[in-house]
Design a protein around this motif. Structure first.
Motif, PDB file in Angstrom:
ATOM      1  N   ASN A  17       0.806  -1.222   0.000  1.00  0.00           N
ATOM      2  CA  ASN A  17       0.000   0.000   0.000  1.00  0.00           C
ATOM      3  C   ASN A  17       0.836   1.268   0.000  1.00  0.00           C
ATOM      4  O   ASN A  17       0.319   2.359  -0.240  1.00  0.00           O
ATOM      5  CB  ASN A  17      -1.000   0.000   1.164  1.00  0.00           C
ATOM      6  CG  ASN A  17      -0.319  -0.180   2.511  1.00  0.00           C
ATOM      7  OD1 ASN A  17       0.870   0.059   2.676  1.00  0.00           O
ATOM      8  ND2 ASN A  17      -1.100  -0.626   3.489  1.00  0.00           N
ATOM      9  N   ASP A  18       2.145   1.128   0.211  1.00  0.00           N
ATOM     10  CA  ASP A  18       3.017   2.295   0.123  1.00  0.00           C
ATOM     11  C   ASP A  18       3.301   2.688  -1.322  1.00  0.00           C
ATOM     12  O   ASP A  18       3.897   3.747  -1.577  1.00  0.00           O
ATOM     13  CB  ASP A  18       4.335   2.034   0.857  1.00  0.00           C
ATOM     14  CG  ASP A  18       5.079   0.828   0.318  1.00  0.00           C
ATOM     15  OD1 ASP A  18       4.430  -0.057  -0.270  1.00  0.00           O
ATOM     16  OD2 ASP A  18       6.313   0.763   0.499  1.00  0.00           O
ATOM     17  N   HIS A  45      -3.748  -4.096  -2.785  1.00  0.00           N
ATOM     18  CA  HIS A  45      -2.629  -3.490  -2.049  1.00  0.00           C
ATOM     19  C   HIS A  45      -2.528  -4.101  -0.660  1.00  0.00           C
ATOM     20  O   HIS A  45      -3.478  -4.035   0.120  1.00  0.00           O
ATOM     21  CB  HIS A  45      -2.815  -1.977  -1.948  1.00  0.00           C
ATOM     22  CG  HIS A  45      -2.715  -1.281  -3.270  1.00  0.00           C
ATOM     23  ND1 HIS A  45      -3.831  -0.845  -3.965  1.00  0.00           N
ATOM     24  CD2 HIS A  45      -1.638  -0.979  -4.032  1.00  0.00           C
ATOM     25  CE1 HIS A  45      -3.436  -0.276  -5.093  1.00  0.00           C
ATOM     26  NE2 HIS A  45      -2.120  -0.354  -5.156  1.00  0.00           N
ATOM     27  N   MET A  48       1.761  -3.659   5.345  1.00  0.00           N
ATOM     28  CA  MET A  48       3.189  -3.885   5.561  1.00  0.00           C
ATOM     29  C   MET A  48       3.444  -4.907   6.666  1.00  0.00           C
ATOM     30  O   MET A  48       2.674  -5.015   7.627  1.00  0.00           O
ATOM     31  CB  MET A  48       3.889  -2.571   5.944  1.00  0.00           C
ATOM     32  CG  MET A  48       3.841  -1.496   4.852  1.00  0.00           C
ATOM     33  SD  MET A  48       4.812  -1.950   3.392  1.00  0.00           S
ATOM     34  CE  MET A  48       3.497  -2.495   2.286  1.00  0.00           C
ATOM     35  N   GLN A  50       5.298  -5.772   9.859  1.00  0.00           N
ATOM     36  CA  GLN A  50       5.860  -4.916  10.896  1.00  0.00           C
ATOM     37  C   GLN A  50       6.612  -5.737  11.942  1.00  0.00           C
ATOM     38  O   GLN A  50       6.165  -6.804  12.352  1.00  0.00           O
ATOM     39  CB  GLN A  50       4.756  -4.108  11.590  1.00  0.00           C
ATOM     40  CG  GLN A  50       4.077  -3.105  10.677  1.00  0.00           C
ATOM     41  CD  GLN A  50       3.117  -2.209  11.417  1.00  0.00           C
ATOM     42  OE1 GLN A  50       2.590  -2.581  12.459  1.00  0.00           O
ATOM     43  NE2 GLN A  50       2.875  -1.024  10.890  1.00  0.00           N
ATOM     44  N   LYS A  55       7.650  -0.769  10.133  1.00  0.00           N
ATOM     45  CA  LYS A  55       7.642  -1.512   8.883  1.00  0.00           C
ATOM     46  C   LYS A  55       8.982  -2.204   8.689  1.00  0.00           C
ATOM     47  O   LYS A  55      10.043  -1.601   8.875  1.00  0.00           O
ATOM     48  CB  LYS A  55       7.371  -0.563   7.714  1.00  0.00           C
ATOM     49  CG  LYS A  55       7.350  -1.247   6.352  1.00  0.00           C
ATOM     50  CD  LYS A  55       7.113  -0.265   5.225  1.00  0.00           C
ATOM     51  CE  LYS A  55       8.369   0.550   4.935  1.00  0.00           C
ATOM     52  NZ  LYS A  55       8.204   1.370   3.716  1.00  0.00           N
ATOM     53  N   SER A  57      12.008  -3.187   6.876  1.00  0.00           N
ATOM     54  CA  SER A  57      12.604  -2.474   5.746  1.00  0.00           C
ATOM     55  C   SER A  57      14.117  -2.639   5.733  1.00  0.00           C
ATOM     56  O   SER A  57      14.760  -2.654   6.792  1.00  0.00           O
ATOM     57  CB  SER A  57      12.240  -0.981   5.828  1.00  0.00           C
ATOM     58  OG  SER A  57      13.014  -0.211   4.954  1.00  0.00           O
TER      59      SER A  57
END
Length: 254
Positions: A17-18, A45, A48, A50, A55, A57
């Motif tokens: 969704n980002d 979408h 994330m 987490q 998030k 990443s």
């Protein structure tokens, strides 16, 4: 890339969704301006993943690799974590979520175990009623999945089927009577990508455990409860679970 590999239109476009803005909005603007056609029929979408409230990443450095995860847990655990939430919502990846997913998997696996030893079988009427319960549950799963891919909701009738199977087993159902509903359970969990693989040992180990279970059964018959409990506990330490019932004793790798 899409034009080269998939053509001017596609059915489903996915992504995090980002990426909605600016990436996917730009894709729509560029593609539809060029082709004059609708680019994608459905956009899915996902939320994330987490870890610790943030998030996951590469830039943050809070990644857990797939290989690292699989060194500690089976792949079905990650699948179950995702299935128990909405694909659009964030997924919390922590020890509590992983433990809960493992418990949920054990619940599903319990319904695929064989009949109890010495099970006398259900009456013809009860066996027919057992088999008849599978199809409505399948339809309930389909209807719920059709509602925005609601995997968490679709698991509810699957667990209902688990309860039905386990109740029938406890009532003495034979393997033949359990087979139709167990096949349906495999079909439904297969839709979710779950493998539900039971842990196994070597043939030699299995035969030795059979012998220990027989010794323990004789000890219980002679009311040697302390010795019986010791065998059960020692096997548990080795990854073997003993289950006693009025129909007899079964064991499994855990």
């Amino acid at each position: 890339m899409n034009l080269a590999k998939l053509g001017e239109q596609i059915d489903i476009h996915g992504g995090g969704n980002d990426l909605i803005f600016p990436h996917h909005e730009n894709e729509i603007a560029q593609s539809e301006s060029y082709t004059g056609k609708q680019f994608a029929r459905y956009w899915i979408h996902n939320g994330m993943l987490q870890l610790g409230g943030e998030k996951m990443s590469k830039s943050i450095g809070n990644l857990v690799s797939i290989n690292e995860f699989l060194s500690k847990r089976e792949g079905d655990v990650m699948r179950m974590i995702v299935l128990t939430g909405s694909y659009r919502a964030p997924v919390n990846f922590n020890e509590e979520a992983q433990d809960a997913a493992e418990r949920a998997l054990e619940r599903l696996k319990s319904a695929l175990r064989p009949a109890l030893p010495n099970g006398k079988g259900l009456s013809a009427e009860a066996a027919s009623a057992l088999a008849a319960q599978a199809e409505p549950i399948k339809q309930a799963v389909i209807n719920t999945m059709d509602d925005d891919c609601n995997t968490a909701g679709a698991l509810a009738p699957v667990y209902e089927l688990v309860n039905i199977i386990n109740t029938a087993r406890d009532a003495g159902a034979t393997d033949e009577q359990l087979a139709p509903v167990q096949d349906m359970l495999r079909e439904l969990t297969g839709v979710f990508g779950l493998r539900l693989e039971e842990k196994t040992g070597s043939g030699d180990a299995d035969r030795f455990i059979d012998l220990l279970v027989e010794v323990r059964r004789e000890a219980r018959a002679q009311k040697l409860w302390a010795f019986s409990d010791m065998v059960r506990d020692k096997l548990k330490e080795l990854g073997v679970t003993i289950e006693d019932s009025k129909e007899g004793t079964i064991w499994r790798w855990s």
